[in-house]
Motif scaffolding. Structure first.
Motif, PDB file in Angstrom:
ATOM      1  N   GLU A   1       0.828  -1.212   0.000  1.00 39.34           N
ATOM      2  CA  GLU A   1       0.000   0.000   0.000  1.00 39.34           C
ATOM      3  C   GLU A   1       0.859   1.257   0.000  1.00 39.34           C
ATOM      4  O   GLU A   1       0.548   2.236  -0.696  1.00 39.34           O
ATOM      5  N   GLN A   2       1.938   1.227   0.749  1.00 43.52           N
ATOM      6  CA  GLN A   2       2.816   2.402   0.798  1.00 43.52           C
ATOM      7  C   GLN A   2       3.434   2.683  -0.574  1.00 43.52           C
ATOM      8  O   GLN A   2       3.597   3.825  -0.980  1.00 43.52           O
ATOM      9  N   LYS A   3       3.739   1.639  -1.312  1.00 45.80           N
ATOM     10  CA  LYS A   3       4.378   1.800  -2.624  1.00 45.80           C
ATOM     11  C   LYS A   3       3.377   2.118  -3.722  1.00 45.80           C
ATOM     12  O   LYS A   3       3.653   2.935  -4.600  1.00 45.80           O
ATOM     13  N   PHE A   4       2.211   1.457  -3.704  1.00 42.64           N
ATOM     14  CA  PHE A   4       1.279   1.559  -4.830  1.00 42.64           C
ATOM     15  C   PHE A   4      -0.045   2.261  -4.509  1.00 42.64           C
ATOM     16  O   PHE A   4      -0.854   2.472  -5.405  1.00 42.64           O
ATOM     17  N   GLY A   5      -0.284   2.583  -3.237  1.00 41.68           N
ATOM     18  CA  GLY A   5      -1.458   3.371  -2.884  1.00 41.68           C
ATOM     19  C   GLY A   5      -2.742   2.590  -2.697  1.00 41.68           C
ATOM     20  O   GLY A   5      -3.793   3.174  -2.448  1.00 41.68           O
ATOM     21  N   VAL A   6      -2.696   1.262  -2.826  1.00 40.42           N
ATOM     22  CA  VAL A   6      -3.871   0.436  -2.573  1.00 40.42           C
ATOM     23  C   VAL A   6      -3.466  -0.715  -1.658  1.00 40.42           C
ATOM     24  O   VAL A   6      -2.339  -1.209  -1.747  1.00 40.42           O
ATOM     25  N   PRO A   7      -4.363  -1.135  -0.750  1.00 35.61           N
ATOM     26  CA  PRO A   7      -4.007  -2.243   0.146  1.00 35.61           C
ATOM     27  C   PRO A   7      -3.945  -3.568  -0.603  1.00 35.61           C
ATOM     28  O   PRO A   7      -4.646  -3.765  -1.593  1.00 35.61           O
ATOM     29  N   CYS A   8      -3.098  -4.452  -0.112  1.00 33.05           N
ATOM     30  CA  CYS A   8      -2.956  -5.790  -0.691  1.00 33.05           C
ATOM     31  C   CYS A   8      -3.226  -6.810   0.399  1.00 33.05           C
ATOM     32  O   CYS A   8      -2.504  -6.859   1.394  1.00 33.05           O
ATOM     33  N   PRO A   9      -4.270  -7.627   0.261  1.00 33.40           N
ATOM     34  CA  PRO A   9      -4.483  -8.689   1.248  1.00 33.40           C
ATOM     35  C   PRO A   9      -3.286  -9.638   1.244  1.00 33.40           C
ATOM     36  O   PRO A   9      -2.623  -9.782   0.216  1.00 33.40           O
ATOM     37  N   PRO A  10      -3.007 -10.291   2.357  1.00 32.06           N
ATOM     38  CA  PRO A  10      -1.889 -11.240   2.371  1.00 32.06           C
ATOM     39  C   PRO A  10      -2.069 -12.331   1.314  1.00 32.06           C
ATOM     40  O   PRO A  10      -3.162 -12.868   1.146  1.00 32.06           O
ATOM     41  N   HIS A  11      -1.009 -12.627   0.601  1.00 31.10           N
ATOM     42  CA  HIS A  11      -1.050 -13.714  -0.378  1.00 31.10           C
ATOM     43  C   HIS A  11      -0.964 -15.054   0.350  1.00 31.10           C
ATOM     44  O   HIS A  11      -0.330 -15.158   1.404  1.00 31.10           O
ATOM     45  N   ALA A  12      -1.582 -16.076  -0.239  1.00 31.07           N
ATOM     46  CA  ALA A  12      -1.556 -17.412   0.350  1.00 31.07           C
ATOM     47  C   ALA A  12      -0.486 -18.303  -0.263  1.00 31.07           C
ATOM     48  O   ALA A  12      -0.232 -19.394   0.232  1.00 31.07           O
ATOM     49  N   SER A  13       0.143 -17.836  -1.356  1.00 31.26           N
ATOM     50  CA  SER A  13       1.142 -18.642  -2.052  1.00 31.26           C
ATOM     51  C   SER A  13       1.862 -17.754  -3.052  1.00 31.26           C
ATOM     52  O   SER A  13       1.420 -16.631  -3.346  1.00 31.26           O
ATOM     53  N   THR A  14       2.933 -18.267  -3.604  1.00 32.97           N
ATOM     54  CA  THR A  14       3.625 -17.549  -4.683  1.00 32.97           C
ATOM     55  C   THR A  14       2.693 -17.415  -5.884  1.00 32.97           C
ATOM     56  O   THR A  14       2.655 -16.368  -6.540  1.00 32.97           O
ATOM     57  N   GLU A  15       1.954 -18.467  -6.173  1.00 28.67           N
ATOM     58  CA  GLU A  15       1.030 -18.427  -7.314  1.00 28.67           C
ATOM     59  C   GLU A  15      -0.002 -17.308  -7.144  1.00 28.67           C
ATOM     60  O   GLU A  15      -0.324 -16.604  -8.104  1.00 28.67           O
ATOM     61  N   ALA A  16      -0.513 -17.140  -5.917  1.00 28.97           N
ATOM     62  CA  ALA A  16      -1.489 -16.079  -5.658  1.00 28.97           C
ATOM     63  C   ALA A  16      -0.889 -14.706  -5.915  1.00 28.97           C
ATOM     64  O   ALA A  16      -1.575 -13.796  -6.391  1.00 28.97           O
ATOM     65  N   ALA A  17       0.390 -14.550  -5.596  1.00 34.46           N
ATOM     66  CA  ALA A  17       1.064 -13.272  -5.859  1.00 34.46           C
ATOM     67  C   ALA A  17       1.209 -13.040  -7.358  1.00 34.46           C
ATOM     68  O   ALA A  17       0.957 -11.933  -7.859  1.00 34.46           O
ATOM     69  N   ILE A  18       1.591 -14.086  -8.093  1.00 29.81           N
ATOM     70  CA  ILE A  18       1.739 -13.967  -9.548  1.00 29.81           C
ATOM     71  C   ILE A  18       0.399 -13.618 -10.193  1.00 29.81           C
ATOM     72  O   ILE A  18       0.343 -12.866 -11.168  1.00 29.81           O
ATOM     73  N   ASP A  19      -0.699 -14.119  -9.626  1.00 30.51           N
ATOM     74  CA  ASP A  19      -2.043 -13.828 -10.151  1.00 30.51           C
ATOM     75  C   ASP A  19      -2.366 -12.335 -10.138  1.00 30.51           C
ATOM     76  O   ASP A  19      -3.288 -11.901 -10.832  1.00 30.51           O
ATOM     77  N   CYS A  20      -1.651 -11.557  -9.329  1.00 37.69           N
ATOM     78  CA  CYS A  20      -2.003 -10.150  -9.107  1.00 37.69           C
ATOM     79  C   CYS A  20      -1.190  -9.166  -9.934  1.00 37.69           C
ATOM     80  O   CYS A  20      -1.317  -7.951  -9.749  1.00 37.69           O
ATOM     81  N   PHE A  21      -0.356  -9.640 -10.854  1.00 36.18           N
ATOM     82  CA  PHE A  21       0.398  -8.711 -11.693  1.00 36.18           C
ATOM     83  C   PHE A  21      -0.548  -7.815 -12.484  1.00 36.18           C
ATOM     84  O   PHE A  21      -1.681  -8.197 -12.775  1.00 36.18           O
ATOM     85  N   ALA A  22      -0.065  -6.640 -12.862  1.00 38.16           N
ATOM     86  CA  ALA A  22      -0.911  -5.623 -13.508  1.00 38.16           C
ATOM     87  C   ALA A  22      -1.439  -6.048 -14.874  1.00 38.16           C
ATOM     88  O   ALA A  22      -2.473  -5.558 -15.322  1.00 38.16           O
ATOM     89  N   ALA A  23      -0.718  -6.943 -15.556  1.00 38.65           N
ATOM     90  CA  ALA A  23      -1.165  -7.448 -16.858  1.00 38.65           C
ATOM     91  C   ALA A  23      -1.218  -8.969 -16.809  1.00 38.65           C
ATOM     92  O   ALA A  23      -0.335  -9.604 -16.223  1.00 38.65           O
ATOM     93  N   THR A  24      -2.234  -9.545 -17.434  1.00 40.63           N
ATOM     94  CA  THR A  24      -2.336 -11.007 -17.438  1.00 40.63           C
ATOM     95  C   THR A  24      -1.131 -11.621 -18.147  1.00 40.63           C
ATOM     96  O   THR A  24      -0.712 -12.734 -17.820  1.00 40.63           O
ATOM     97  N   THR A  25      -0.580 -10.889 -19.098  1.00 40.90           N
ATOM     98  CA  THR A  25       0.593 -11.352 -19.841  1.00 40.90           C
ATOM     99  C   THR A  25       1.777 -11.590 -18.911  1.00 40.90           C
ATOM    100  O   THR A  25       2.647 -12.408 -19.200  1.00 40.90           O
ATOM    101  N   CYS A  26       1.808 -10.872 -17.791  1.00 39.28           N
ATOM    102  CA  CYS A  26       2.919 -10.989 -16.819  1.00 39.28           C
ATOM    103  C   CYS A  26       2.747 -12.184 -15.895  1.00 39.28           C
ATOM    104  O   CYS A  26       3.690 -12.565 -15.197  1.00 39.28           O
ATOM    105  N   CYS A  27       1.561 -12.735 -15.831  1.00 33.98           N
ATOM    106  CA  CYS A  27       1.255 -13.772 -14.843  1.00 33.98           C
ATOM    107  C   CYS A  27       1.860 -15.109 -15.274  1.00 33.98           C
ATOM    108  O   CYS A  27       1.171 -16.012 -15.770  1.00 33.98           O
ATOM    109  N   LEU A  28       3.161 -15.204 -15.073  1.00 31.78           N
ATOM    110  CA  LEU A  28       3.921 -16.387 -15.462  1.00 31.78           C
ATOM    111  C   LEU A  28       4.946 -16.703 -14.387  1.00 31.78           C
ATOM    112  O   LEU A  28       5.520 -15.794 -13.777  1.00 31.78           O
ATOM    113  N   GLY A  29       5.187 -17.974 -14.176  1.00 37.78           N
ATOM    114  CA  GLY A  29       6.263 -18.403 -13.297  1.00 37.78           C
ATOM    115  C   GLY A  29       6.840 -19.708 -13.814  1.00 37.78           C
ATOM    116  O   GLY A  29       6.102 -20.548 -14.346  1.00 37.78           O
ATOM    117  N   VAL A  30       8.155 -19.859 -13.697  1.00 37.16           N
ATOM    118  CA  VAL A  30       8.827 -21.080 -14.145  1.00 37.16           C
ATOM    119  C   VAL A  30       9.867 -21.469 -13.114  1.00 37.16           C
ATOM    120  O   VAL A  30      10.563 -20.603 -12.573  1.00 37.16           O
TER     121      VAL A  30
END
Length: 198
Positions: free
Chosen positions: A112-141
């Motif tokens: 929130e301090q960096k982006f101005g909106v609150p972020c609920p705690p993520h439950a996993s790395t995958e959940a964090a990847i799900d929240c990228f600003a573009a769906t095109t970015c939502c990738l992990g390997v």
């Protein structure tokens, strides 16, 4: 065109294209030695490698860093994350690229301090990847113990191969998407950038 192939062939093509970026494959190999919980190499270094190969550029063109996410909610202190980052600095010290390591269990503490909106705690790395600003970015390997690749791509790979940037309005503000998209479009003019939904 890889984006129009069956998913299994897209996955094979994705691995083949990413393998052309030797820095990326080196980062993956070295990251595996850190044995971080739930780790992935993620974000720009993946889709930008695809864009580079698809447009005939060198595989590492325009990639400013290589992000590694992991998830450890057993210890949320900054000191614990710093210890992992320092261990990573030793592992990646001689690479000709910047590698950033972050514990996604801690994102809600600073987002929130960096982006101005609150972020609920993520439950996993995958959940964090799900929240990228573009769906095109939502990738992990990541590399698995058997040497295979685990690919996390909740929105598939077609947009990545087809050079489409699509907004993902689940967390990041519109401004974050538009700033990133403008920078990418400047570097890769072939991109189709879709507008933020009204």
């Amino acid at each position: 065109m890889l984006g129009r192939l069956p998913l299994s062939e897209q996955l094979n093509g994705f691995r083949s294209v990413l393998s052309k970026n030797e820095i990326l494959t080196d980062v993956m190999t070295r990251a595996a030695t850190l044995e971080l919980p739930g780790w992935y190499v993620t974000a720009g270094c993946l889709f930008q490698t695809v864009w580079n190969v698809a447009t005939g550029r060198p595989p590492t063109n325009g990639i400013k860093d290589y992000d590694i996410f992991y998830f450890d909610d057993s210890e949320l202190s900054g000191e614990s994350e710093d210890a992992v980052i320092k261990a990573g600095q030793k592992v990646f010290a001689d690479l000709p690229a910047e590698v950033e390591i972050r514990n996604e269990a801690r994102v809600h503490l600073w987002y929130e301090q960096k982006f101005g909106v609150p972020c609920p705690p993520h439950a996993s790395t995958e959940a964090a990847i799900d929240c990228f600003a573009a769906t095109t970015c939502c990738l992990g390997v990541r590399l698995e113990a058997d040497g295979g690749w685990r690919v996390y791509a909740p929105h598939g790979l077609s947009d990545v191969f087809n050079l489409v940037v699509r907004p993902n309005p689940v967390l990041a503000p519109r401004e974050v998407y538009e700033i990133k998209a403008a920078r990418w479009k400047n570097e890769w003019p072939e991109l189709t950038v879709l507008p933020w939904p009204n």
